[in-house]
Design a protein around this motif. Structure first.
Motif, PDB file in Angstrom:
ATOM      1  N   TYR A   1      52.083  94.529  -6.267  1.00 25.24           N
ATOM      2  CA  TYR A   1      52.468  95.343  -5.120  1.00 25.24           C
ATOM      3  C   TYR A   1      52.839  96.763  -5.557  1.00 25.24           C
ATOM      4  N   LEU A   2      53.650  96.882  -6.584  1.00 24.29           N
ATOM      5  CA  LEU A   2      54.108  98.199  -7.024  1.00 24.29           C
ATOM      6  C   LEU A   2      52.953  99.055  -7.536  1.00 24.29           C
ATOM      7  N   SER A   3      51.950  98.427  -8.144  1.00 23.33           N
ATOM      8  CA  SER A   3      50.798  99.197  -8.613  1.00 23.33           C
ATOM      9  C   SER A   3      50.022  99.790  -7.439  1.00 23.33           C
ATOM     10  N   LEU A   4      49.983  99.065  -6.312  1.00 21.42           N
ATOM     11  CA  LEU A   4      49.298  99.583  -5.123  1.00 21.42           C
ATOM     12  C   LEU A   4      50.157 100.591  -4.369  1.00 21.42           C
ATOM     13  N   ALA A   5      51.476 100.406  -4.396  1.00 22.76           N
ATOM     14  CA  ALA A   5      52.379 101.283  -3.658  1.00 22.76           C
ATOM     15  C   ALA A   5      52.548 102.639  -4.325  1.00 22.76           C
TER      16      ALA A   5
END
Length: 520
Positions: free
Chosen positions: A384-388
């Motif tokens: 998630y954090l890589s996409l956010a």
């Protein structure tokens, strides 16, 4: 110096095994009545010294050289009604083709071994570097795809059902591709290309489309949309299996009719040849897999090393197919998958490996899967954090209104569609999400086509998220309320009305699939 020596050396002639068969009688012509053989996927990968393996990795060399039983491919009985050759396929490495069956069904035949020579420039294809590139195939487990069906079924993800086959050394029934397949082990599986091929979990689908066709429809009209929850389920399964090669071309999409004339697209994964990838067990591949070189080459092991690298290859489709999902959504899905994938299921899936391969790798892969399942919520959060970090949100070819509220610690975006508003009175909201400064470094909004309106309101002091606006084609407008700090405008026609802000900059090329498909 190393590159000079490599370029000065020659590629090995007769690199690949001439026939996969091993054991008594393997050098004699195969009897017409033969139903099965003992064969190896690629014993040429297992003929190197210890120093060579220290340098380039042991990978799955023993697995490629393991003798396994395989049924002989018989086109007349391989599927109901028999199979006929259709078209050749594959990218720069795969040896594959499509076979036609009855009722419009199609089947994919893919050789376990690969020929990656086309990945190199022509002037390097006769050098030692071709040997190195070919040798990297041994980092993949040739039989890993056989274990995926029960795991995918339990996870609730559509899947194919590959079968191991051996192609006769005198095969003539594959048309122009016969010579390329002769004497090889291959996987045969039915494609999701016709409604007759759909499984019960896809009941109700009205059609099937490829990745490019789906993206073109989604970006042409807002009535078309991706089933993001189902796509997240499939992508977390990929992460768990260590399947790094999941770019937009690796998916088929089932279309479902929804109320109000809308169409929902559900993802169907294809081609599982990179599950359980093992790469960093040699000096050179370890260096190559560093974050600043080729981070996608992540080795499958009990712990997740670099999740951002593992999902790197699919970042384009991930940004478009997971744009509405929150951190909590990722966690909930990971916890659900944990419950669906018990130890007994994993152990049963590993038994689908050929016996000799299970003896080499079954216990090790199963143990790693159990450990990765336990850590899946943490891996999901890293995903998630890589996409956010730098999300890109796109509109469609129709007119839309982007309503943006910027605060010092967050930015909320709502997208309204004039087209959907006409079709569904009073219900034109098609997207809503809040981006937090603690997670996001930069946010891009792209109107794509139509006469779009961007309403940007900045509230409070401090530095809001950097915001990049792309108007695309059409007569676009910017309504700016408050500060324009950290706001950049890009519009192809330089016609965006931008009161209170700087004039538009040059456009960024190939921002979204709609642009890429329509600019060619």
């Amino acid at each position: 110096m190393a590159l000079s020596l490599a370029a000065a050396s020659c590629a090995r002639k007769n690199y690949f095994q001439s026939d996969a068969r091993v054991g008594p009688g393997s050098t004699a012509p195969l009897p017409l009545a033969a139903n099965s053989v003992r064969a190896t996927a690629g014993r040429h990968y297992n003929r190197h010294s210890g120093f060579y393996c220290w340098f380039l990795g042991r990978h799955y060399r023993s697995t490629w050289a393991a003798a396994v039983p395989a049924p002989v491919l018989r086109l007349s009985t391989a599927a109901p009604g028999g199979l006929l050759p259709s078209k050749s396929g594959g990218g720069y490495q795969s040896i594959s083709m499509t076979l036609s069956g009855t009722q419009g069904r199609e089947y994919a035949l893919r050789a376990l071994d690969k020929e990656p020579s086309r990945t190199l420039p022509v002037w390097l294809r006769k050098t030692f570097l071709l040997n190195v590139v070919r040798d990297a195939t041994s980092a993949a487990n040739p039989y890993g795809a056989l274990t995926v069906p029960p795991l995918a079924a339990a996870a609730g993800v559509p899947h194919s059902r590959p079968r191991l086959v051996y192609v006769r050394p005198d095969e003539q029934g594959l048309g122009a591709m016969s010579e390329r397949f002769r004497g090889k082990l291959a996987l045969l599986e039915e494609k999701y290309n016709a409604l007759a091929s759909l499984t019960p979990d896809l009941a109700g689908a009205t059609g099937l489309v490829g990745g490019e066709a789906m993206l073109a429809r989604v970006y042409t009209h807002p009535a078309n949309f991706i089933d993001q929850t189902a796509f997240l389920r499939a992508r977390l399964l990929d992460v768990w299996l260590g399947d790094w090669d999941r770019h937009e071309g690796q998916w088929q999409w089932a279309a479902f009719a929804e109320p109000g004339g809308r169409v929902r697209y559900r993802a169907i994964p294809k081609d599982r040849d990179q599950v359980y990838f093992r790469f960093d067990d040699g000096l050179i591949p370890w260096l190559a897999s560093r974050r600043f070189i080729a981070p996608q080459f992540q080795t499958f092991k009990p712990e997740y090393d670099n999740v951002a690298g593992l999902v790197y290859q699919a970042r384009f489709i991930d940004q478009r197919g997971l744009s509405q999902l929150t951190r909590a959504d990722f966690r909930r899905m990971a916890l659900d998958l944990q419950r669906r994938l018990p130890d007994t299921l994993i152990e049963r899936a590993m038994r689908r490996l050929p016996p000799a391969v299970f003896a080499l790798e079954g216990e090790r892969i199963g143990t790693a899967l159990k450990a990765r399942r336990q850590a899946l919520p943490q891996a999901a959060e890293a995903f998630y954090l890589s996409l956010a970090r730098e999300p890109t949100l796109g509109g469609t070819a129709q007119a839309e209104r982007f309503e943006v509220h910027r605060y010092p610690d967050s930015t909320t975006v709502r997208v309204f569609s004039a087209t959907l508003g006409q079709q569904r009175a009073g219900d034109s909201l098609r997207f809503r999400r809040t981006y937090f400064s603690a997670e996001t470094r930069e946010l891009s909004l792209d109107g794509l086509g139509g006469n779009d309106i961007f309403e940007v309101t900045t509230t409070g002091r401090g530095s809001p998220l950097p915001l990049l606006l792309y108007g695309g084609t059409g007569r676009d407008q910017l309504h700016l309320h408050g500060s324009s700090v950290r706001l950049k405008l890009y519009d192809e026609a330089s016609d965006m009305t931008a009161a209170g802000a700087r004039r538009p900059h040059l456009p960024r090329k190939e921002r979204l699939a709609y642009d890429r498909l329509n600019d060619d």
